[in-house]
Scaffold this active site. Sequence first.
Site, mmCIF file in Angstrom:
data_model
loop_
_atom_site.group_PDB
_atom_site.id
_atom_site.type_symbol
_atom_site.label_atom_id
_atom_site.label_comp_id
_atom_site.label_asym_id
_atom_site.label_seq_id
_atom_site.Cartn_x
_atom_site.Cartn_y
_atom_site.Cartn_z
ATOM 1 N N ASP A 45 2.109 -0.299 -10.122
ATOM 2 C CA ASP A 45 0.863 0.205 -9.528
ATOM 3 C C ASP A 45 -0.021 0.823 -10.611
ATOM 4 O O ASP A 45 -1.141 1.262 -10.338
ATOM 5 C CB ASP A 45 1.132 1.164 -8.362
ATOM 6 C CG ASP A 45 1.930 2.389 -8.758
ATOM 7 O OD1 ASP A 45 2.314 2.506 -9.939
ATOM 8 O OD2 ASP A 45 2.187 3.242 -7.877
ATOM 9 N N SER A 46 0.463 0.802 -11.865
ATOM 10 C CA SER A 46 -0.400 1.151 -13.008
ATOM 11 C C SER A 46 -1.613 0.227 -13.028
ATOM 12 O O SER A 46 -2.600 0.509 -13.702
ATOM 13 C CB SER A 46 0.374 1.035 -14.319
ATOM 14 O OG SER A 46 1.063 -0.200 -14.405
ATOM 15 N N ASP A 84 5.972 -2.840 -7.398
ATOM 16 C CA ASP A 84 5.855 -1.459 -6.942
ATOM 17 C C ASP A 84 5.430 -1.377 -5.487
ATOM 18 O O ASP A 84 4.535 -2.106 -5.046
ATOM 19 C CB ASP A 84 4.786 -0.732 -7.776
ATOM 20 C CG ASP A 84 5.384 0.140 -8.868
ATOM 21 O OD1 ASP A 84 6.586 0.465 -8.785
ATOM 22 O OD2 ASP A 84 4.649 0.485 -9.804
ATOM 23 N N LYS A 112 10.104 -1.330 -6.078
ATOM 24 C CA LYS A 112 10.331 -0.040 -6.746
ATOM 25 C C LYS A 112 9.648 1.082 -5.959
ATOM 26 O O LYS A 112 8.489 0.946 -5.569
ATOM 27 C CB LYS A 112 9.800 -0.090 -8.175
ATOM 28 C CG LYS A 112 9.965 1.236 -8.934
ATOM 29 C CD LYS A 112 9.864 1.071 -10.417
ATOM 30 C CE LYS A 112 8.483 0.961 -10.981
ATOM 31 N NZ LYS A 112 7.578 2.099 -10.707
ATOM 32 N N GLU A 114 8.946 5.339 -5.838
ATOM 33 C CA GLU A 114 8.983 6.599 -6.568
ATOM 34 C C GLU A 114 9.542 7.696 -5.674
ATOM 35 O O GLU A 114 9.207 7.767 -4.494
ATOM 36 C CB GLU A 114 7.563 7.015 -6.995
ATOM 37 C CG GLU A 114 6.959 6.114 -8.037
ATOM 38 C CD GLU A 114 5.576 6.582 -8.484
ATOM 39 O OE1 GLU A 114 5.146 7.698 -8.125
ATOM 40 O OE2 GLU A 114 4.925 5.807 -9.210
ATOM 41 N N GLU A 181 11.132 8.115 -16.017
ATOM 42 C CA GLU A 181 9.875 8.191 -16.777
ATOM 43 C C GLU A 181 9.635 9.611 -17.286
ATOM 44 O O GLU A 181 9.731 10.583 -16.526
ATOM 45 C CB GLU A 181 8.699 7.747 -15.875
ATOM 46 C CG GLU A 181 7.359 7.856 -16.581
ATOM 47 C CD GLU A 181 6.208 7.148 -15.863
ATOM 48 O OE1 GLU A 181 6.441 6.465 -14.833
ATOM 49 O OE2 GLU A 181 5.065 7.281 -16.348
HETATM 50 O O1 KIV Z 1 3.363 1.264 -12.533
HETATM 51 C C1 KIV Z 1 3.952 1.122 -13.597
HETATM 52 O O2 KIV Z 1 3.490 0.454 -14.518
HETATM 53 C C2 KIV Z 1 5.243 1.771 -13.748
HETATM 54 C C3 KIV Z 1 5.846 1.802 -15.108
HETATM 55 C C4 KIV Z 1 5.150 2.824 -15.917
HETATM 56 C C5 KIV Z 1 7.316 2.013 -15.083
HETATM 57 O O3 KIV Z 1 5.787 2.276 -12.809
#
Ligand code: KIV
Length: 263
Positions: A45-46, A84, A112, A114, A181
Amino acid sequence: MKYTKISHLNKLKKAGKKFAALTAYDFSFAKLFFNEGIQVLLVGDSLGMTIKGHNSTIPVTIDDICYHTSAVHSGVPYALLIADMPFMSYSTPQQSFKNAAKLMRMGANLVKLEGGLWVTETIRMLTERSVAVCGHIGLTPQSINILSSYKLQGCGKENANIILNNAKAIESAGAQLLVVECIPSTLAQIITNTLKIPVIGIGAGNSTDGQILVMHDILGITDGCIPKFAKNFLSETGDIRSAVRQYINEVESGSYPTIKNCF
Ligand code: KIV
C-alpha cells in the site's frame, strides 16, 4: 518454470540462506525484477505514496490494490505474490474475507495485514478459510495518525517484549510469513530466531531471513530523502537490471544492510 511457494522460503530459512524481496506495482517492473531473480514481490500500500503521490497509505483502497495486483501478476505468474490489505479493509471478519478473496482472485498468494494482537483473530479466521497470511509489525504505516511519525518502534525492554509477543501470536494464529519494519536489529534477530516462519525485515538489520525494500528506494526515485535503512543501488550500478541483481547479491551475501542502515 517453477512456482515460488512458501515452502521454498521455509527451506531457505532452515538452510540459513537469505532472500531478497521488492515491492512492485505494475507489469513491466514486476517482470524485470522477476527476470533478474526476485522471487517474492509485494504489491504494497506504499503505492499510495509512490504511485498516487499521497503523504500516507491511508487513502489506498482495496480497488487500488486489486488493480495493481492484477497488473503485477500478469508480469510474474510464477513469483510468490503478496498483496497488502489496505487501511480499514480488514476491520471486521466479513470485510476481511471479502477483500482477501478479491486480492487472491487478482493473483495474490498471500495477503499482508498490519497489526499486533488485535489482528490475530482475523489471521486465524483467514487461514482457516485457506487464505495465506503475512503479518506486519513494528512500524505499521497505516497507524501514522496514532504514531505521529514514521519512526523506530520496539525501543526499550517493554516495547521490545510487546513486539516479540505480537510476533509469536501472529505465528500461532497461522501466518506463514512476517514482515518486521523499523525495529532494532537485536530485536529482529530475536524474532527471527524464535519464529519458525520466515521473517522479512525492512529497517530491521541483517539477521532477518529476508529483506524487502520499496522499489523506488533502490532506484533512487523516492520523493524526498531516502530512508536510512534503504540504499540506492541504481546510483552504484548505473542500470536498473544490474541494480536489482546487486540488491539480491548483497542481501544473499549479508553485505546489505550494513551497520549504517541499521538501528
Ligand atoms: O507497503 C509496503 O510497501 C510495505 C513494505 C514497506 C514492507 O508494506
